[in-house]
Structures are given as C-alpha cells and as structure tokens.
Design a protein around this motif. Structure first.
Motif, mmCIF file in Angstrom:
data_model
loop_
_atom_site.group_PDB
_atom_site.id
_atom_site.type_symbol
_atom_site.label_atom_id
_atom_site.label_comp_id
_atom_site.label_asym_id
_atom_site.label_seq_id
_atom_site.Cartn_x
_atom_site.Cartn_y
_atom_site.Cartn_z
ATOM 1 N N GLN A 120 -4.632 3.224 7.073
ATOM 2 C CA GLN A 120 -3.820 2.744 8.186
ATOM 3 C C GLN A 120 -3.546 3.891 9.150
ATOM 4 O O GLN A 120 -3.711 5.061 8.804
ATOM 5 C CB GLN A 120 -2.506 2.141 7.680
ATOM 6 C CG GLN A 120 -2.704 0.890 6.821
ATOM 7 C CD GLN A 120 -1.385 0.234 6.452
ATOM 8 O OE1 GLN A 120 -0.343 0.527 7.010
ATOM 9 N NE2 GLN A 120 -1.448 -0.673 5.481
ATOM 10 N N PRO A 160 0.814 -1.228 0.000
ATOM 11 C CA PRO A 160 0.000 0.000 0.000
ATOM 12 C C PRO A 160 0.844 1.274 0.000
ATOM 13 O O PRO A 160 0.557 2.212 -0.752
ATOM 14 C CB PRO A 160 -0.833 -0.135 1.282
ATOM 15 C CG PRO A 160 -0.899 -1.595 1.541
ATOM 16 C CD PRO A 160 0.447 -2.122 1.116
ATOM 17 N N ARG A 199 3.039 1.473 -3.399
ATOM 18 C CA ARG A 199 2.179 1.709 -4.565
ATOM 19 C C ARG A 199 1.607 3.119 -4.535
ATOM 20 O O ARG A 199 1.500 3.770 -5.583
ATOM 21 C CB ARG A 199 1.052 0.671 -4.593
ATOM 22 C CG ARG A 199 0.104 0.797 -5.787
ATOM 23 C CD ARG A 199 0.805 0.627 -7.104
ATOM 24 N NE ARG A 199 -0.152 0.555 -8.203
ATOM 25 C CZ ARG A 199 0.145 0.701 -9.484
ATOM 26 N NH1 ARG A 199 1.411 0.905 -9.853
ATOM 27 N NH2 ARG A 199 -0.789 0.629 -10.409
ATOM 28 N N TYR A 200 1.246 3.596 -3.347
ATOM 29 C CA TYR A 200 0.717 4.954 -3.259
ATOM 30 C C TYR A 200 1.766 5.959 -3.725
ATOM 31 O O TYR A 200 1.464 6.871 -4.508
ATOM 32 C CB TYR A 200 0.291 5.274 -1.824
ATOM 33 C CG TYR A 200 -0.331 6.649 -1.687
ATOM 34 C CD1 TYR A 200 -1.683 6.845 -1.939
ATOM 35 C CD2 TYR A 200 0.439 7.757 -1.349
ATOM 36 C CE1 TYR A 200 -2.255 8.108 -1.845
ATOM 37 C CE2 TYR A 200 -0.114 9.028 -1.254
ATOM 38 C CZ TYR A 200 -1.462 9.191 -1.501
ATOM 39 O OH TYR A 200 -2.018 10.446 -1.433
ATOM 40 N N ILE A 216 -4.582 5.111 2.560
ATOM 41 C CA ILE A 216 -4.548 3.650 2.554
ATOM 42 C C ILE A 216 -5.257 3.033 3.756
ATOM 43 O O ILE A 216 -5.270 1.811 3.902
ATOM 44 C CB ILE A 216 -3.101 3.124 2.464
ATOM 45 C CG1 ILE A 216 -2.320 3.448 3.744
ATOM 46 C CG2 ILE A 216 -2.404 3.695 1.238
ATOM 47 C CD1 ILE A 216 -0.908 2.864 3.750
#
Length: 342
Positions: A65, A43, A46-47, A63
């Motif tokens: 979190q 995450p 990729r972000y 994401i």
C-alpha cells in the motif's frame, strides 16, 4: 449483470467489487463473533502482530500500500486505541508503530476466525472451473448468494468447538516448525545459526540424534510446535516451543508442554532442562507450574546469545518461595505475548 457482459474489459471493476464484498463478508463474520474490527485494517494490524514494531514506510512496502494510505490508517487506529507510536530506540528520528496491549489481546484470539475465512474463501475459489472469467463469475455467485458467508460461519463454529490435540512429527508439517518458530524469534530476538539449522533441517538436528518434535493441532491446522532434543544419554532439552499468533488462550502451550514431559518420562530420561529469556514471563510461569526450577544462568556451554534463563525439571523439588519468585519477577522486563521456550 452489465459488467459481466463486458468480459475482460471489466475485470478490474469486477475484482474491485469482489474485494469490497469480501471485506463485507469478513466484517459480518467479525460482528457475529463479537469482535469490533474492520477487515480493511487487517494488513496493518496483522503485520505488526507478526513482525512487531515498524515504521510506516516498512509497513507500506510489506503490504503493498502507499505511504499516505498506511499513514492515514495508522492515525485512525491510534485514535481508536489499536496502535501506539513511539520513537525508535536506535534512531530518535524514526517513529515506530506498535500494537497496544488491548489490540494484542484481541488479535491473540482471532486465529480460528481467520482460519474460517481462509477455508471458506479457498473452497469458493476451488469450485470454479474454466477460464478466469468463469471462475470469477462463480466466486461472485457464491458471495451474492450468501454461500461464502454461511461456509465461513460454519467453519468458525467448527474451529471454536474443536479441541487442541498433540501429534508427533510428520514430514508434511516440517514447514510449520520453521514458520511458527521463525516468526516469533525474528520478532522478539533474532534467528541464530543454531536456530536456522534446527528449523530448516529438523530430521538431521532433532529426530536422527534421538529427539522428538511435537505439533499442536486445532481441527487439523498446525498451531504450535515443541521439540525434545537429546543432548546425551538420558539428558534432554525442551526447545522450540511456540504457539502461533492468533491461537493463544486455547491451552495449546500447556498441552505441548505436558506432552513433551510425558515423552521425556516414556524415554526414562534422567534430566530435562530448558533455556529461555527473562522477557518471556508468561512462558516462564508456565514452566514453573509444570515443575521447572530456576538454576544459575546462563547455562554452561549454552549455544544461544539470548538465553539468560536456565531451568531444570524438578517436579518433586520445593517450590520457590513467594519472596524469591517476586524478586525474580521484579528483575524481568515486560514480556511479549508469546508462549515460547527460546
């Protein structure tokens, strides 16, 4: 299994177990592909790959979190050389997370692997029938038996063996024209009004006026786009050429460019030009190799604020001398890893 006997009471525990099992399957796929990456990092990495530099707070919100979790992972990835931290140029009080050059290079080739994981997980999910409990049980069985892992590796091999092909516009691919171009424009520049109109209504702004849109596909997956805009009789603009992050190095950019030039010739066009930005060195080198020649920029009447490069297709023209090419290169800033016209 004991948890299965608890029915809906154990859904949270079972979903957690499935989550960890999926991480393990993904990691096994990475290892089999020679990639030293952990699926838990996906995450955050990729972000940053898609959206560009961001603060811990921005990443955490995006994401889903917690701030401490992202902060701890970022510290780990900094030590491993995956990301760097720099001061925000607009606000010295903010720290920005950014992919390292090595990480960019690694992630640039993971598209086929990610696609294989997505295909395998989707197939397993679609096999389920009945209630949520029944579907979950089937998904767990696919993981435990090794069927999901085997399907993912089979899909990976299929994608890696596939050749990029270029196809003309289809209505069902229109969303990819917006998605792929929108991602890189928002990361490196901004979506201008003229971009949004073209990307959201491609028939109205590209096809109906006499232009063309091409797509690069890998085993049926759309991984790149390119447009040929008709400005006036015989005059065309090469535009909106971009390859999705994760699929670099497969030759998709070259195939799109060659196909666009071939379409221009088929139409017996007289002039083909493009506008770009000096930051995009790899893209500019690609255009130069295909016969595009630099002209004084910006182009008169340009609609784009970011355009500081103007090139015209002149395949028979004398090539730029090495000294001139070096002078041009010295004036350009270090570019993002993006094969895009503008």
């Amino acid at each position: 299994m004991f948890l299965h006997m608890q029915g809906e009471l154990a859904l949270g525990s079972r979903f957690k177990a499935v989550s960890e099992s999926l991480y393990a399957v993904a990691n096994a796929t990475y290892r089999a592909s020679g990639v030293e990456i952990d699926a838990h990092w996906f995450p955050l990495l990729r972000y940053l790959q898609v959206k560009g530099p961001a603060t811990v707070t921005e990443v955490a919100a995006a994401i889903g979190q917690t701030h401490p979790a992202v902060s701890q992972l970022a510290a780990k990835l900094r030590k491993g050389g995956w990301i760097t931290r720099r001061t925000d140029r607009a606000d010295a009080r903010r720290g920005m997370l950014e992919l390292s050059a090595d990480a960019e290079g690694t992630l640039d080739r993971l598209g086929p692997i990610w696609c294989a994981i997505r295909r395998g997980a989707r197939a397993a999910a679609l096999r389920g029938q009945g209630s949520l409990i029944d579907v979950l049980a089937g998904f767990e069985a696919d993981i435990d038996s090794g069927r999901l892992a085997a399907e993912i590796l089979a899909q990976r091999d299929r994608l890696l063996a596939a050749q990029v092909e270029v196809q003309p516009f289809r209505d069902e691919w229109a969303a990819h024209f917006l998605r792929i171009n929108g991602e890189w424009l928002e990361r490196y520049f901004a979506l201008e009004a003229v971009d949004r109109a073209m990307l959201e209504r491609p028939r109205e702004h590209v096809l109906d006026p006499g232009g063309a849109i091409l797509f690069a596909l890998l085993d049926g997956e759309v991984i790149g786009t390119c447009a040929l805009l008709r400005e006036s009789p015989g005059v065309y603009e090469l535009s909106k050429m971009a390859v999705e992050t994760g699929y670099r190095g497969l030759g998709a950019g070259r195939k799109l460019l060659d196909a666009a030039i071939a379409e221009f010739r088929r139409r017996q066009g007289s002039t083909l030009f493009l506008e770009s930005n000096a930051r995009l060195k790899p893209a500019l080198a690609l255009y130069e190799s295909a016969g595009f020649v630099h002209h004084p920029a910006p182009r008169p009447g340009s609609h784009y604020q970011r355009a500081d490069v103007y090139m015209v297709y002149e395949p028979a023209a004398t090539k730029t001398t090495a000294a001139t090419a070096k002078a041009i290169g010295d004036r350009r800033a270090r570019p993002p890893r993006q094969t895009s016209v503008r």
